[in-house]
Design a protein around this motif. Structure first.
Motif, PDB file in Angstrom:
ATOM      1  N   ALA A 161       0.807  -1.221   0.000  1.00 42.64           N
ATOM      2  CA  ALA A 161       0.000   0.000   0.000  1.00 42.64           C
ATOM      3  C   ALA A 161       0.835   1.264   0.000  1.00 42.64           C
ATOM      4  CB  ALA A 161      -0.934  -0.008   1.211  1.00 42.64           C
ATOM      5  N   LEU A 162       2.114   1.167   0.408  1.00 34.61           N
ATOM      6  CA  LEU A 162       2.958   2.358   0.430  1.00 34.61           C
ATOM      7  C   LEU A 162       3.190   2.914  -0.970  1.00 34.61           C
ATOM      8  CD1 LEU A 162       5.662   1.372   3.092  1.00 34.61           C
ATOM      9  CD2 LEU A 162       3.624   2.791   3.404  1.00 34.61           C
ATOM     10  N   SER A 163       3.010   2.084  -1.980  1.00 39.13           N
ATOM     11  CA  SER A 163       3.194   2.555  -3.362  1.00 39.13           C
ATOM     12  C   SER A 163       2.103   3.538  -3.762  1.00 39.13           C
ATOM     13  CB  SER A 163       3.206   1.377  -4.334  1.00 39.13           C
ATOM     14  OG  SER A 163       1.929   0.751  -4.365  1.00 39.13           O
ATOM     15  N   GLN A 164       0.986   3.572  -3.002  1.00 37.65           N
ATOM     16  CA  GLN A 164      -0.127   4.448  -3.339  1.00 37.65           C
ATOM     17  C   GLN A 164       0.017   5.847  -2.755  1.00 37.65           C
ATOM     18  OE1 GLN A 164      -2.318   3.250  -5.554  1.00 37.65           O
ATOM     19  NE2 GLN A 164      -0.982   1.438  -5.478  1.00 37.65           N
ATOM     20  N   LEU A 165       1.132   6.081  -2.047  1.00 37.06           N
ATOM     21  CA  LEU A 165       1.365   7.422  -1.506  1.00 37.06           C
ATOM     22  C   LEU A 165       1.895   8.309  -2.623  1.00 37.06           C
ATOM     23  CD1 LEU A 165       2.981   6.471   1.916  1.00 37.06           C
ATOM     24  CD2 LEU A 165       0.681   7.367   1.512  1.00 37.06           C
ATOM     25  N   PRO A 166       1.089   9.238  -3.127  1.00 32.87           N
ATOM     26  CA  PRO A 166       1.474   9.975  -4.339  1.00 32.87           C
ATOM     27  C   PRO A 166       2.668  10.902  -4.154  1.00 32.87           C
ATOM     28  CG  PRO A 166      -0.496  10.937  -3.367  1.00 32.87           C
ATOM     29  CD  PRO A 166      -0.210   9.682  -2.610  1.00 32.87           C
ATOM     30  N   SER A 167       2.904  11.365  -2.918  1.00 35.08           N
ATOM     31  CA  SER A 167       3.958  12.354  -2.688  1.00 35.08           C
ATOM     32  C   SER A 167       5.242  11.759  -2.146  1.00 35.08           C
ATOM     33  CB  SER A 167       3.446  13.435  -1.717  1.00 35.08           C
ATOM     34  OG  SER A 167       2.256  14.021  -2.186  1.00 35.08           O
ATOM     35  N   LEU A 168       5.233  10.468  -1.836  1.00 36.37           N
ATOM     36  CA  LEU A 168       6.390   9.867  -1.177  1.00 36.37           C
ATOM     37  C   LEU A 168       7.606   9.854  -2.103  1.00 36.37           C
ATOM     38  CD1 LEU A 168       7.347   8.509   1.430  1.00 36.37           C
ATOM     39  CD2 LEU A 168       6.728   6.304   0.405  1.00 36.37           C
ATOM     40  N   LEU A 169       8.701  10.433  -1.628  1.00 31.02           N
ATOM     41  CA  LEU A 169       9.951  10.488  -2.386  1.00 31.02           C
ATOM     42  C   LEU A 169      11.021   9.569  -1.811  1.00 31.02           C
ATOM     43  CD1 LEU A 169      10.227  14.377  -2.849  1.00 31.02           C
ATOM     44  CD2 LEU A 169       9.388  12.710  -4.517  1.00 31.02           C
ATOM     45  N   VAL A 170      11.074   9.486  -0.472  1.00 31.16           N
ATOM     46  CA  VAL A 170      12.118   8.693   0.189  1.00 31.16           C
ATOM     47  C   VAL A 170      11.474   7.812   1.255  1.00 31.16           C
ATOM     48  CG1 VAL A 170      14.206   8.755   1.595  1.00 31.16           C
ATOM     49  CG2 VAL A 170      13.875  10.467  -0.205  1.00 31.16           C
ATOM     50  N   LEU A 171      11.808   6.520   1.212  1.00 29.69           N
ATOM     51  CA  LEU A 171      11.365   5.560   2.222  1.00 29.69           C
ATOM     52  C   LEU A 171      12.616   4.884   2.775  1.00 29.69           C
ATOM     53  CD1 LEU A 171       9.215   3.901   3.723  1.00 29.69           C
ATOM     54  CD2 LEU A 171       9.094   2.398   1.723  1.00 29.69           C
ATOM     55  N   ASP A 172      12.930   5.156   4.036  1.00 26.70           N
ATOM     56  CA  ASP A 172      14.155   4.634   4.653  1.00 26.70           C
ATOM     57  C   ASP A 172      13.782   3.536   5.642  1.00 26.70           C
ATOM     58  OD1 ASP A 172      16.613   4.130   5.755  1.00 26.70           O
ATOM     59  OD2 ASP A 172      17.161   6.249   5.969  1.00 26.70           O
ATOM     60  N   LEU A 173      14.162   2.294   5.304  1.00 28.70           N
ATOM     61  CA  LEU A 173      13.855   1.128   6.135  1.00 28.70           C
ATOM     62  C   LEU A 173      15.121   0.423   6.618  1.00 28.70           C
ATOM     63  CD1 LEU A 173      11.029  -0.354   3.868  1.00 28.70           C
ATOM     64  CD2 LEU A 173      10.732   1.051   5.913  1.00 28.70           C
TER      65      LEU A 173
END
Length: 738
Positions: free
Chosen positions: A468-480
């Motif tokens: 579902a995180l792929s549906q975040l339209p504004s997300l640029l950086v995901l640090d895991l």
């Protein structure tokens, strides 16, 4: 029949689970059976306290806030008549803003909020503090605590969501504290002065006519639990009372309770008048608040013969507030102001008998409020719901109990927000690294639609990465990085990586991507979306418009001719736009744009105060931004050092508004706001043309000569159609390039 021991154990565990679930539901619901919320602040344990006068049950405040500490007031301030809820307080020595969250409300409904403060030297300092009180994100009142007295602050507000925060703000004059907090629902028809942008703060609510100072009227005599304090002066006023019920009309705007309306006062001297006054109480930012007065009347005596009770009301001796008024018999009636009274430092009200009256004036009760603004809007409701669920899941111990984005300097720890003047704030960045998070990644993160940067690194998160995180339209950086995640990266996220719209960092997750192929984007032709700077595009246009036809004529055997540039430039000037709107200093230019016009203030909000720079050029810097609907844009802001003037900017903008082609960057809008000029483009995720040519782009690859030629040809195709339809535009192109 004997039940097996194992069955007994299971039954007990089921009962314990049911009890725990019931406790959770009760804590979440918060409202009691009559829709009240009553909180005994600082009460330890889980047992409620019961008020001796109203028999209302007051809950401990642990379910409403996770900040502060409990204290008891000093024994010398405890009296036999002191209500139980004043024996203890919750103090908030840490943080600038500490809040209670009251939930399970009805959005758009009116509520009474009442906060009570009994200092009682609980801290041994014998210095009553001064601090501010907020209803949601709107200033409510300043609290001047007292050692001896109980300070009670009451407000009537419209609650926009299904919750409301009540916040104490440290002003540097002592540690905020609170003794009790109450919420009471009101009918929408009551107190018509209250609306979505305006609330009322109670100055005084008086019941005229009781003879006992302890005769306070509230719940259950008033179903809304308003507190009516007695006004007793038997030496000056004659008390009138009745045992008959005083009825309210069905459409009453205030519904004063019968017990209040059954008493009244009248002057002891038949020719006298009723007088009362109050002083204006300055508030921070409002030295003379606007006051609303509400006066309640009912005739309690059955007048005989030709007896007449007729009166008029006068404010400050010269302003006639109401004329020739006769109170109805055993009916509750109200005279009130809808708009604030004229502003004075002192308000003197007098109720006088008219010349036709044979009876002295009377009054039964009165309420005085001052108006305060509730126009400030809080954080977007979906963002609040999401971040609250995240807090609950991970048991976050930070002071996350208020509005997440209340102000720039009081946002929740680790959060960054965007702010709009009349729109709710949005959460744009979350940094929860090194926060001790465990369990899987909450699905609530996917509800933060404006989030651009999400850092969950250096925790103990397990499970898979949510698709579902792929549906975040504004997300640029995901640090895991540095977690215990497992599985592979979902294909939808790999696609975002492939098109350059998302950067995922996932190193040091031992069980993640054990099959390396499952974490690589599918092979195929990458879509190369590049910024083609305007001068570069225009050069290509010239090449396509001049060189290609020249080569074609040469191929056909035509005689070549010299192209003289200066005459064309001079000719072009006659096609320059004619006039600007009145008031613009550059009166020889005009811009008729179909695209959106932005103000500079809007650009500041869109770019989060121009936080992220995408690139730089001769015109100025290019900034990253997001529109209200989450669309990512690039904003090219003209530098004060740019050589390009206003006329060139307007011409360039005019050209770009007419270019709509799949091979060219589209312009969404422009800004011409005083000295500020900017162009707003669609965002191209692969970076600038210069970066691609130099191999500094996000994929780190150099453009091949074939790709470079393809870019030139596609760009030429995109602008050639425009120039063929509008030949005059070609001369503009030539001037801009030369």
């Amino acid at each position: 029949m004997t039940m097996p021991k194992r069955m007994v154990a299971v039954s007990w565990s089921m009962l314990l689970c049911l009890a725990a679930a019931a406790a959770v539901l009760k804590a979440r619901a918060q409202l009691d059976s009559i829709g009240f919320i009553s909180i005994d602040c600082g009460l330890p344990g889980t047992a409620n306290s019961v008020d001796d006068a109203t028999k209302l049950s007051y809950a401990p405040d642990a379910a409403f806030t996770d900040a502060g500490s409990n204290h008891n007031i000093s024994v010398e301030y405890i009296t036999p008549t002191l209500a139980k809820r004043y024996l203890n307080v919750r103090s908030f020595p840490d943080g600038a803003r500490s809040c209670y969250m009251l939930r399970s409300l009805v959005p758009g409904l009116k509520y009474t909020l009442r906060a009570e403060f009994k200092y009682g030297n609980y801290d041994g300092l014998n210095r009553p503090p001064v601090f501010d009180l907020y209803a949601g994100v709107n200033f409510w009142s300043r609290v001047n605590a007292s050692s001896q007295k109980v300070v009670v602050l009451e407000a009537i507000v419209v609650v926009p969501e299904d919750y409301v925060h009540v916040c104490l703000v440290n002003t540097g004059s002592g540690t905020p504290f609170i003794s009790a907090l109450e919420l009471r629902p009101l009918k929408s028809s009551l107190y018509p002065q209250v609306n979505a942008t305006q609330g009322l703060v109670l100055l005084s609510r008086r019941n005229f006519g009781p003879t006992d100072d302890a005769d306070i009227v509230r719940y259950p005599d008033d179903p809304h639990d308003r507190v009516w304090l007695p006004f007793v002066n038997t030496a000056r006023w004659e008390a009138i009372s009745t045992s008959n019920k005083v009825r309210n009309l069905d459409d009453s705007e205030f519904a004063a309770p019968s017990k209040v309306m059954q008493t009244a006062i009248t002057p002891r001297n038949a020719s006298g008048r009723i007088e009362f006054f109050w002083l204006s109480e300055p508030q921070p930012g409002d030295p003379t608040p606007g006051y609303i007065v509400i006066l309640h009347f009912s005739e309690l005596q059955l007048l005989a013969g030709n007896a007449v009770r007729q009166q008029h009301l006068v404010l400050n001796d010269d302003l006639r507030f109401w004329s020739d008024y006769t109170p109805p018999y055993l009916l509750s009636d109200t005279i009130y102001s809808m708009k604030p009274l004229p502003r004075f430092s002192r308000y003197n009200f007098s109720i006088n008998a008219t010349a036709n009256s044979t009876m002295p004036p009377i009054i039964n009760a009165g309420e005085i409020f001052f108006v305060f603004s509730t126009a400030n809007v809080g954080t977007d409701y979906s963002d609040v719901s999401a971040i609250t669920a995240i807090k609950a899941k991970y048991r976050v111990k930070k002071n996350w109990a208020r509005d997440p984005c209340v102000t720039n300097n009081l946002t929740w720890d680790g959060l960054t927000c965007s702010y709009a003047n009349s729109n709710p704030s949005r959460i744009t960045r979350i940094n929860m690294s090194f926060s001790g998070l465990d369990g899987d990644i909450s699905s609530s993160f996917a509800n933060l639609k404006a989030i651009q940067y999400l850092d969950l690194s250096y925790n103990n998160l397990t499970g898979s990465i949510p698709d579902a995180l792929s549906q975040l339209p504004s997300l640029l950086v995901l640090d895991l990085t540095n977690n215990q995640l497992s599985g592979s990266i979902p294909p939808s996220l790999l696609k975002r990586i492939q098109d350059g719209s998302l950067n995922i960092r996932y190193g040091n997750n031992p069980n993640l991507c054990t099959n390396a192929a499952s974490c690589k984007p599918a092979k195929g032709r990458n879509k190369l979306a590049v910024y083609v700077a305007v001068p570069v595009v225009l050069v290509v246009v010239i090449v396509s418009a001049l060189v290609f036809p020249f080569l074609r004529r040469k191929k056909q055997g035509s005689t070549s001719t010299n192209i003289t540039m200066r005459p064309q430039i001079e000719t072009m000037m006659s096609y320059a736009p004619a006039t600007l709107p009145p008031g613009d200093a550059h009166t020889q230019s005009s811009l008729h744009l179909e695209n959106r016009k932005f103000t500079y203030k809007e650009l500041e909000m869109i770019t989060n105060n121009f936080q992220r720079v995408l690139g730089r050029g001769g015109f100025g810097e290019v900034y990253n931004g997001f529109l209200e609907d989450g669309t990512q844009v690039a904003i090219k802001l003209r530098s004060q050092f740019s050589n390009q003037g206003v006329k060139e900017f307007l011409i360039e903008a005019q050209i770009l508004t007419r270019i709509h082609h799949k091979n060219l960057v589209s312009m969404i809008g422009y800004c011409k706001d005083g000295q500020y000029m900017a162009l707003v483009y669609e965002y191209m995720s692969e970076g600038t043309l210069q970066e691609q040519i130099a191999g500094n782009g996000r994929n780190g690859k150099l453009l091949t000569w074939k790709q470079r030629l393809r870019i030139a040809v596609d760009s030429a195709q995109g602008t050639r159609q425009l120039c063929s339809r509008q030949p005059r535009m070609m001369f503009t192109v030539l001037v801009l390039c030369c």
